[in-house]
Design an enzyme around this catalytic site. Structure first.
Site, PDB file in Angstrom:
ATOM      1  N   LYS A  49      -2.626   4.465   3.778  1.00 29.47           N
ATOM      2  CA  LYS A  49      -3.586   4.386   2.672  1.00 29.47           C
ATOM      3  C   LYS A  49      -3.309   3.073   1.970  1.00 29.47           C
ATOM      4  O   LYS A  49      -2.232   2.872   1.421  1.00 29.47           O
ATOM      5  CB  LYS A  49      -3.418   5.584   1.752  1.00 29.47           C
ATOM      6  CG  LYS A  49      -3.788   6.902   2.422  1.00 29.47           C
ATOM      7  CD  LYS A  49      -3.746   8.056   1.448  1.00 29.47           C
ATOM      8  CE  LYS A  49      -4.195   9.335   2.142  1.00 29.47           C
ATOM      9  NZ  LYS A  49      -4.153  10.499   1.226  1.00 29.47           N
ATOM     10  N   THR A  50      -4.280   2.205   1.949  1.00 28.47           N
ATOM     11  CA  THR A  50      -3.972   0.810   1.710  1.00 28.47           C
ATOM     12  C   THR A  50      -5.135   0.083   1.082  1.00 28.47           C
ATOM     13  O   THR A  50      -6.166   0.668   0.785  1.00 28.47           O
ATOM     14  CB  THR A  50      -3.608   0.156   3.065  1.00 28.47           C
ATOM     15  OG1 THR A  50      -3.176  -1.173   2.851  1.00 28.47           O
ATOM     16  CG2 THR A  50      -4.806   0.139   4.001  1.00 28.47           C
ATOM     17  N   THR A  51      -4.958  -1.210   0.883  1.00 38.17           N
ATOM     18  CA  THR A  51      -6.038  -2.092   0.450  1.00 38.17           C
ATOM     19  C   THR A  51      -6.005  -3.348   1.300  1.00 38.17           C
ATOM     20  O   THR A  51      -4.973  -4.011   1.388  1.00 38.17           O
ATOM     21  CB  THR A  51      -5.885  -2.479  -1.027  1.00 38.17           C
ATOM     22  OG1 THR A  51      -5.798  -1.305  -1.824  1.00 38.17           O
ATOM     23  CG2 THR A  51      -7.075  -3.314  -1.483  1.00 38.17           C
TER      24      THR A  51
END
EC number: 3.4.25.1
Length: 208
Positions: A9-11
């Protein structure tokens, strides 16, 4: 966590400016609500002047990255020249769409690169939908990051300004998103250029 896929879960962020593509991504991977790795590379080099950012299931993303590398190598061996960014994006789109009804790959991709037609940035979702963009964000922090990009992106940004904007967008997402953090990897791709750098967050940036 043995036997479980780690969910990243990231950007991630991509920006096209001038003759360059700037890709940026945070450096943390999570499994559920647990931080599995504090520093993870989420920008994967595919060819000499093509890279891909990943968000989603890490195992799925690694499979797609290997397929992308295979396609690029095969193209170069058979035709004697590098694959176009758009051609590689189309191939990945077809692969994701083909597996949709069987065992879909849970990924969002930004494919950025430079070829004879200039710089390109493609967004590919888990359905295989494909679009070329001037700027884009993916992952759990993307709503915040995209808001920063929408507000501050200009087509006449300098390369240094584009790098700072990419860092700012990921940083802003990190403040709001508990699943992104630790720092930002940045890759710049352009004419005869592939440069990687990392900027770690200061405590004041990641403090709640």
């Amino acid at each position: 966590m043995s036997g479980k896929k780690i969910v990243s879960k990231t950007t991630t962020v991509g920006i096209v400016v001038g003759d360059y593509v700037v890709l940026a991504a945070d450096k943390r991977a999570t499994a559920g609500s647990l931080v599995a790795h504090k520093r993870v590379k989420k920008i994967i080099r595919i060819d000499d002047y093509i890279a891909m950012t990943i968000s989603g299931l890490v195992a799925d993303a690694e499979i797609i990255a290997e397929q992308a590398r295979f396609i690029a190598r095969k193209y170069k061996l058979e035709l004697g020249r590098p694959i176009k960014v758009s051609a590689l994006a189309s191939n990945l789109s077809i692969i994701l769409n083909a597996y949709l009804r069987m065992s879909p790959y849970i990924v969002q991709l930004l494919l950025g690169g430079y070829d004879d037609n200039g710089p390109h940035l493609f967004y590919i979702d888990l359905f295989g939908s494909l679009s070329e963009e001037k700027y884009m964000a993916t992952g759990s922090g993307s709503p915040t990051a995209f808001g920063v990009l929408e507000e501050e992106y200009r087509s006449d940004l300098s390369l240094d300004e584009a790098k700072e904007l990419a860092f700012k967008a990921v940083s802003a997402a990190t403040k709001r998103d508990g699943f992104s953090g630790e720092g930002v990897d940045i890759v710049v791709i352009g004419p005869n250029t592939y440069v990687e750098e990392t900027k770690l967050f200061k405590r004041s940036i990641i403090a709640k």
